[in-house]
Write a protein that holds these residues in place. Structure first.
Motif, PDB file in Angstrom:
ATOM      1  N   GLY A 183      33.116  43.192  43.209  1.00  0.00           N
ATOM      2  CA  GLY A 183      34.360  43.958  43.162  1.00  0.00           C
ATOM      3  C   GLY A 183      35.612  43.114  43.235  1.00  0.00           C
ATOM      4  N   LEU A 184      35.505  41.832  43.583  1.00  0.00           N
ATOM      5  CA  LEU A 184      36.664  40.953  43.705  1.00  0.00           C
ATOM      6  C   LEU A 184      36.719  39.906  42.601  1.00  0.00           C
ATOM      7  CD1 LEU A 184      36.670  40.298  47.560  1.00  0.00           C
ATOM      8  CD2 LEU A 184      38.025  41.961  46.289  1.00  0.00           C
ATOM      9  N   GLY A 185      35.563  39.503  42.105  1.00  0.00           N
ATOM     10  CA  GLY A 185      35.500  38.477  41.077  1.00  0.00           C
ATOM     11  C   GLY A 185      35.879  39.033  39.710  1.00  0.00           C
ATOM     12  N   ILE A 186      36.581  38.218  38.946  1.00  0.00           N
ATOM     13  CA  ILE A 186      36.982  38.568  37.587  1.00  0.00           C
ATOM     14  C   ILE A 186      36.471  37.461  36.683  1.00  0.00           C
ATOM     15  CG2 ILE A 186      38.917  38.983  36.026  1.00  0.00           C
ATOM     16  CD1 ILE A 186      40.578  39.629  38.605  1.00  0.00           C
ATOM     17  N   SER A 187      35.719  37.829  35.671  1.00  0.00           N
ATOM     18  CA  SER A 187      35.169  36.854  34.744  1.00  0.00           C
ATOM     19  C   SER A 187      35.853  36.978  33.395  1.00  0.00           C
ATOM     20  CB  SER A 187      33.658  37.083  34.599  1.00  0.00           C
ATOM     21  OG  SER A 187      33.106  36.122  33.738  1.00  0.00           O
ATOM     22  N   LEU A 188      36.477  35.874  32.946  1.00  0.00           N
ATOM     23  CA  LEU A 188      37.077  35.818  31.619  1.00  0.00           C
ATOM     24  C   LEU A 188      36.056  35.124  30.716  1.00  0.00           C
ATOM     25  CD1 LEU A 188      40.672  34.526  32.531  1.00  0.00           C
ATOM     26  CD2 LEU A 188      39.879  36.876  32.388  1.00  0.00           C
ATOM     27  N   ARG A 189      35.390  35.884  29.887  1.00  0.00           N
ATOM     28  CA  ARG A 189      34.353  35.330  29.020  1.00  0.00           C
ATOM     29  C   ARG A 189      34.985  34.808  27.741  1.00  0.00           C
ATOM     30  NH1 ARG A 189      30.363  40.041  30.718  1.00  0.00           N
ATOM     31  NH2 ARG A 189      29.883  39.194  32.770  1.00  0.00           N
TER      32      ARG A 189
ATOM     33  N   LEU B 146      37.879  34.066  38.249  1.00  0.00           N
ATOM     34  CA  LEU B 146      39.021  34.329  39.117  1.00  0.00           C
ATOM     35  C   LEU B 146      38.574  35.208  40.270  1.00  0.00           C
ATOM     36  CD1 LEU B 146      41.617  35.206  36.329  1.00  0.00           C
ATOM     37  CD2 LEU B 146      41.118  32.966  37.314  1.00  0.00           C
ATOM     38  N   VAL B 147      39.341  35.206  41.354  1.00  0.00           N
ATOM     39  CA  VAL B 147      39.017  36.029  42.513  1.00  0.00           C
ATOM     40  C   VAL B 147      40.285  36.742  42.970  1.00  0.00           C
ATOM     41  CG1 VAL B 147      38.107  36.072  44.865  1.00  0.00           C
ATOM     42  CG2 VAL B 147      37.239  34.377  43.232  1.00  0.00           C
ATOM     43  N   ALA B 148      40.218  38.076  43.034  1.00  0.00           N
ATOM     44  CA  ALA B 148      41.351  38.886  43.498  1.00  0.00           C
ATOM     45  C   ALA B 148      41.271  39.068  45.009  1.00  0.00           C
ATOM     46  CB  ALA B 148      41.329  40.236  42.797  1.00  0.00           C
ATOM     47  N   HIS B 149      42.367  39.518  45.586  1.00  0.00           N
ATOM     48  CA  HIS B 149      42.427  39.735  47.033  1.00  0.00           C
ATOM     49  C   HIS B 149      41.908  41.106  47.446  1.00  0.00           C
ATOM     50  CE1 HIS B 149      44.543  35.967  47.435  1.00  0.00           C
ATOM     51  NE2 HIS B 149      45.347  36.347  46.464  1.00  0.00           N
ATOM     52  N   SER B 150      41.774  42.011  46.468  1.00  0.00           N
ATOM     53  CA  SER B 150      41.258  43.345  46.757  1.00  0.00           C
ATOM     54  C   SER B 150      40.590  43.892  45.494  1.00  0.00           C
ATOM     55  CB  SER B 150      42.379  44.295  47.196  1.00  0.00           C
ATOM     56  OG  SER B 150      43.222  44.601  46.096  1.00  0.00           O
TER      57      SER B 150
ATOM     58  N   ALA C  48      41.752  43.482  41.540  1.00  0.00           N
ATOM     59  CA  ALA C  48      40.820  43.023  40.496  1.00  0.00           C
ATOM     60  C   ALA C  48      40.810  43.995  39.326  1.00  0.00           C
ATOM     61  CB  ALA C  48      39.419  42.858  41.077  1.00  0.00           C
ATOM     62  N   GLN C  49      40.731  45.276  39.627  1.00  0.00           N
ATOM     63  CA  GLN C  49      40.697  46.278  38.558  1.00  0.00           C
ATOM     64  C   GLN C  49      42.018  46.311  37.786  1.00  0.00           C
ATOM     65  OE1 GLN C  49      37.817  48.004  37.605  1.00  0.00           O
ATOM     66  NE2 GLN C  49      39.200  48.151  35.873  1.00  0.00           N
ATOM     67  N   ASP C  50      43.140  46.171  38.491  1.00  0.00           N
ATOM     68  CA  ASP C  50      44.445  46.141  37.818  1.00  0.00           C
ATOM     69  C   ASP C  50      44.533  44.961  36.847  1.00  0.00           C
ATOM     70  OD1 ASP C  50      45.233  48.394  39.221  1.00  0.00           O
ATOM     71  OD2 ASP C  50      46.497  47.280  40.644  1.00  0.00           O
ATOM     72  N   TRP C  51      44.089  43.776  37.291  1.00  0.00           N
ATOM     73  CA  TRP C  51      44.119  42.601  36.423  1.00  0.00           C
ATOM     74  C   TRP C  51      43.208  42.793  35.212  1.00  0.00           C
ATOM     75  CZ3 TRP C  51      47.342  38.739  35.761  1.00  0.00           C
ATOM     76  CH2 TRP C  51      48.212  38.388  36.797  1.00  0.00           C
ATOM     77  N   VAL C  52      42.029  43.324  35.418  1.00  0.00           N
ATOM     78  CA  VAL C  52      41.109  43.546  34.292  1.00  0.00           C
ATOM     79  C   VAL C  52      41.724  44.515  33.292  1.00  0.00           C
ATOM     80  CG1 VAL C  52      38.883  44.557  33.637  1.00  0.00           C
ATOM     81  CG2 VAL C  52      39.009  42.914  35.514  1.00  0.00           C
ATOM     82  N   THR C  53      42.355  45.572  33.781  1.00  0.00           N
ATOM     83  CA  THR C  53      42.974  46.563  32.895  1.00  0.00           C
ATOM     84  C   THR C  53      44.085  45.944  32.054  1.00  0.00           C
ATOM     85  OG1 THR C  53      42.433  48.355  34.420  1.00  0.00           O
ATOM     86  CG2 THR C  53      44.203  48.766  32.841  1.00  0.00           C
ATOM     87  N   VAL C  54      45.013  45.234  32.692  1.00  0.00           N
ATOM     88  CA  VAL C  54      46.148  44.677  31.961  1.00  0.00           C
ATOM     89  C   VAL C  54      45.712  43.534  31.042  1.00  0.00           C
ATOM     90  CG1 VAL C  54      46.946  43.049  33.744  1.00  0.00           C
ATOM     91  CG2 VAL C  54      48.587  44.068  32.165  1.00  0.00           C
TER      92      VAL C  54
ATOM     93  N   SER D 103      49.107  36.490  42.713  1.00  0.00           N
ATOM     94  CA  SER D 103      48.204  35.448  43.201  1.00  0.00           C
ATOM     95  C   SER D 103      46.752  35.843  42.999  1.00  0.00           C
ATOM     96  CB  SER D 103      48.452  35.193  44.684  1.00  0.00           C
ATOM     97  OG  SER D 103      49.731  34.648  44.872  1.00  0.00           O
ATOM     98  N   LEU D 104      45.986  34.886  42.529  1.00  0.00           N
ATOM     99  CA  LEU D 104      44.533  35.027  42.374  1.00  0.00           C
ATOM    100  C   LEU D 104      43.907  33.698  42.751  1.00  0.00           C
ATOM    101  CD1 LEU D 104      44.362  36.660  38.822  1.00  0.00           C
ATOM    102  CD2 LEU D 104      43.773  37.792  40.971  1.00  0.00           C
TER     103      LEU D 104
END
Length: 124
Positions: free
Chosen positions: A80-86, A96-100, A104-110, A19-20
Motif C-alpha cells: 500500500g505504500l510502495g509505488i512501482s514505475l515500470r 518509490l515509497v509514499a508516506h501513506s 501512494a494512491q494519489d501519486w499513482v492516479t496523477v 516528498s517520496l
C-alpha cells in the motif's frame, strides 16, 4: 480576449509535488533515500533537500529526471505504500515509497493520467 496566461506560473508546468522515498539503485549504497518529487508535463523530477538550508531552498539539489515517455505503467505495491514505475524497455522498475496509502494512491492516479496524456500527445 483578456490578459494572456502567465506562463511563468508553476501551475502551467508543475502538476504535483511532494516528498517520496526513492530506492537507491547503486552498487555502493542501498536502502531508500528521501527525495522531493515534482511532476511536470513530460517528466518526473526529483531533488535532494538539505535540512540545514532552511526555507530558502525551493526544491533542493537536482538529482534526476524520469521522462514519462519511458514509463509503461504505475502501480501501488501490495504493502500500500510502495509505488512501482515500470519501464517500457523492460529494465528494472523504479521503486518509490509514499508516506501513506492515500499519498501512494494519489501519486499513482496523477502519474498514470499524465503518462496517458504524454502517450496520447495531450501534454501541451
Amino acid at each position: 480576449f483578456g490578459e494572456p496566461p502567465n506562463l511563468t506560473h508553476p501551475a502551467h508546468y508543475m502538476l504535483a509535488a511532494g516528498s517520496l522515498g526513492k530506492a537507491r539503485d547503486g552498487a555502493v549504497r542501498t536502502g531508500v533515500a528521501s527525495r522531493f518529487f515534482v511532476l511536470g508535463k513530460r517528466d518526473l523530477f526529483y531533488f535532494r533537500r538539505f535540512k540545514d538550508k532552511g526555507p530558502e531552498q525551493l526544491f533542493g539539489e537536482p538529482r534526476g529526471r524520469i521522462p514519462l515517455s519511458w514509463i509503461s505503467s504505475v502501480v501501488v505495491e501490495a504493502d500500500g505504500l510502495g509505488i512501482s514505475l515500470r519501464r517500457l524497455d523492460g529494465e528494472r522498475a523504479i521503486q518509490l515509497v509514499a508516506h501513506s496509502e492515500d499519498s501512494a494512491q494519489d501519486w499513482v492516479t496523477v502519474l498514470s493520467a499524465q503518462i496517458a496524456n504524454v502517450r496520447d500527445g495531450l501534454d501541451e
